[in-house]
Enzyme design. Structure first.
Site, PDB file in Angstrom:
ATOM      1  N   GLU A   1     -35.243 -11.165  46.137  1.00  0.00           N
ATOM      2  CA  GLU A   1     -34.842 -10.074  45.090  1.00  0.00           C
ATOM      3  C   GLU A   1     -33.689  -9.327  45.923  1.00  0.00           C
ATOM      4  O   GLU A   1     -33.013  -8.564  45.297  1.00  0.00           O
ATOM      5  CB  GLU A   1     -35.764  -8.976  44.967  1.00  0.00           C
ATOM      6  CG  GLU A   1     -36.210  -8.069  46.092  1.00  0.00           C
ATOM      7  CD  GLU A   1     -36.731  -8.610  47.607  1.00  0.00           C
ATOM      8  OE1 GLU A   1     -36.730  -7.938  48.575  1.00  0.00           O
ATOM      9  OE2 GLU A   1     -37.194  -9.847  47.469  1.00  0.00           O
TER      10      GLU A   1
ATOM     11  N   HIS B   1     -36.863 -12.717  51.021  1.00  0.00           N
ATOM     12  CA  HIS B   1     -36.685 -11.669  50.062  1.00  0.00           C
ATOM     13  C   HIS B   1     -35.890 -12.303  49.000  1.00  0.00           C
ATOM     14  O   HIS B   1     -34.431 -12.175  49.003  1.00  0.00           O
ATOM     15  CB  HIS B   1     -36.142 -10.692  50.731  1.00  0.00           C
ATOM     16  CG  HIS B   1     -37.117  -9.748  51.520  1.00  0.00           C
ATOM     17  ND1 HIS B   1     -37.848  -8.682  50.796  1.00  0.00           N
ATOM     18  CD2 HIS B   1     -37.339  -9.835  52.784  1.00  0.00           C
ATOM     19  CE1 HIS B   1     -38.511  -8.170  51.830  1.00  0.00           C
ATOM     20  NE2 HIS B   1     -38.196  -8.819  53.053  1.00  0.00           N
TER      21      HIS B   1
ATOM     22  N   CYS C   1     -42.640 -11.553  51.621  1.00  0.00           N
ATOM     23  CA  CYS C   1     -42.650 -11.035  52.768  1.00  0.00           C
ATOM     24  C   CYS C   1     -43.659 -10.477  53.194  1.00  0.00           C
ATOM     25  O   CYS C   1     -44.783 -10.848  53.500  1.00  0.00           O
ATOM     26  CB  CYS C   1     -41.236  -9.995  53.022  1.00  0.00           C
ATOM     27  SG  CYS C   1     -40.904  -9.813  54.575  1.00  0.00           S
TER      28      CYS C   1
END
Length: 347
Positions: A266, A264, A152
């Protein structure tokens, strides 16, 4: 027998040709085996990845008035790296170029995490990122394999650095806060990132809303064309928001082991209910692929610390994650670092 009718000259030539072919086959088999062994020997099965910290938000800094923390790393990035079989060293902001160069000689790759900070603050996330990016290019030019992965904000930073980091940032406003599928570009299967991706992972990514987009800016094709970056960077997928914004979702450098995604992966480790992050079995499987890929890239680096004592001094285990989700933060947990005298109001 047929060979009795062969002339002596032809017979010598026939035998010689067979001998040459036999030697060639033996050589190729030997070389092939040697390459496989050498490749296994070169793989680093104890990779350590540096995760770049960034400026702390003013709102969260006020929650720790005595400590005055001014930089942080969301714990979800650490968990993501560890789940793929690597360890983490935090990279602090506000240091000189020597600090980053010396640290990069000991670790095996760097992750530029997402977040919310400005790129025009002195000695902050962007300055540190530029040092790391430029040093990594020098390393790779010398044949010292050193990967970078940007998520990002980190992906945007790489493109802006590659653009020259001018006064006008080479990105556009693009408010996207939703989970989306990927639209793979032609030739993506020939990319380094996706060439070995399992078909079921590719199917999930392309048909389900599993990539978490949470960004106020994005990179579009025109941003690459503005600085002729399309000659150096390969776009592998796009995403389109429900509002019609089409943006680059994944990218990689054609020469260096530099990779970026606008989404993202994660976030599978983040649990704030209001954010609606996907936690299905399929979404976890698909998002795991990206860090697994990056960690495997970092295994190609043979950098090490001088000894275990030095290694232990740098590892993230020296810090305790704080439960920041209950304090209003978008992150469930954060690692906090020494005061750097820099804050921002983005979070």
């Amino acid at each position: 027998m047929w060979w009795l009718n062969v002339s002596s000259d032809n017979w010598i030539g026939f035998v010689t040709m067979k001998s040459v072919l036999l030697l060639l086959v033996i050589h190729l088999l030997h070389c092939e085996g040697r390459v496989v062994v050498r490749r296994d020997e070169q793989l680093n099965n104890r990779p350590i990845i540096g995760v770049l910290s960034q400026e702390q938000s003013k709102s969260l800094q006020k929650k720790y008035p005595k400590e005055n923390y001014t930089s942080y790393i969301a714990a979800s990035y650490v968990k993501d790296v560890e789940a793929s079989g690597a360890r983490v060293v935090p990279i602090l902001i506000g240091k000189d170029r020597k600090y980053y160069r010396e640290l990069m000689q000991k670790i095996n790759g760097v992750l530029f995490p997402g977040g919310a900070t400005y790129f025009n603050q002195s000695n902050g996330y962007a300055d540190a990122g530029q040092h790391i990016y430029e040093i990594a290019k020098q390393m790779n030019d010398r044949g010292d394999y050193f990967p970078i992965f940007g998520t990002c904000l980190g992906f945007e930073l790489m493109i802006i650095i590659a653009s020259g980091r001018g006064e006008v940032e080479n990105r556009i406003e693009c408010d996207v806060f939703e989970n989306l599928p990927l639209r793979f570009d032609h030739g993506y299967k020939n990319s380094k990132m996706f060439s070995a991706a399992p078909q079921d992972v590719l199917t999930i990514l392309s048909t389900q809303d599993v990539t978490v987009n949470y960004h106020m800016f994005c990179i579009i094709d025109q941003n690459l064309k503005n600085f002729s970056l399309d000659r150096d960077w390969l776009v592998t997928s796009h995403s389109t928001s429900t509002g019609g914004s089409k943006f680059i979702a994944s990218i990689e450098h054609k020469r260096y082991p530099f990779y970026g995604v606008q989404f993202h992966p994660e976030k599978t480790f983040e649990w704030k209910q209001s954010k609606n992050y996907p936690h299905t079995v399929e979404s976890i499987k698909a998002n795991r692929y990206f860090m697994d890929f990056f960690v495997n890239e970092c295994r190609k680096s043979d950098h090490t610390f001088n000894n275990v004592v030095e290694e232990n001094k740098y590892l993230i285990y020296n810090y305790v994650p704080h439960f920041t989700g209950v304090l209003g933060s978008a992150y469930h947990q954060c690692y906090m670092f020494e005061p750097r005298g820099i804050t921002n109001s983005c979070l």
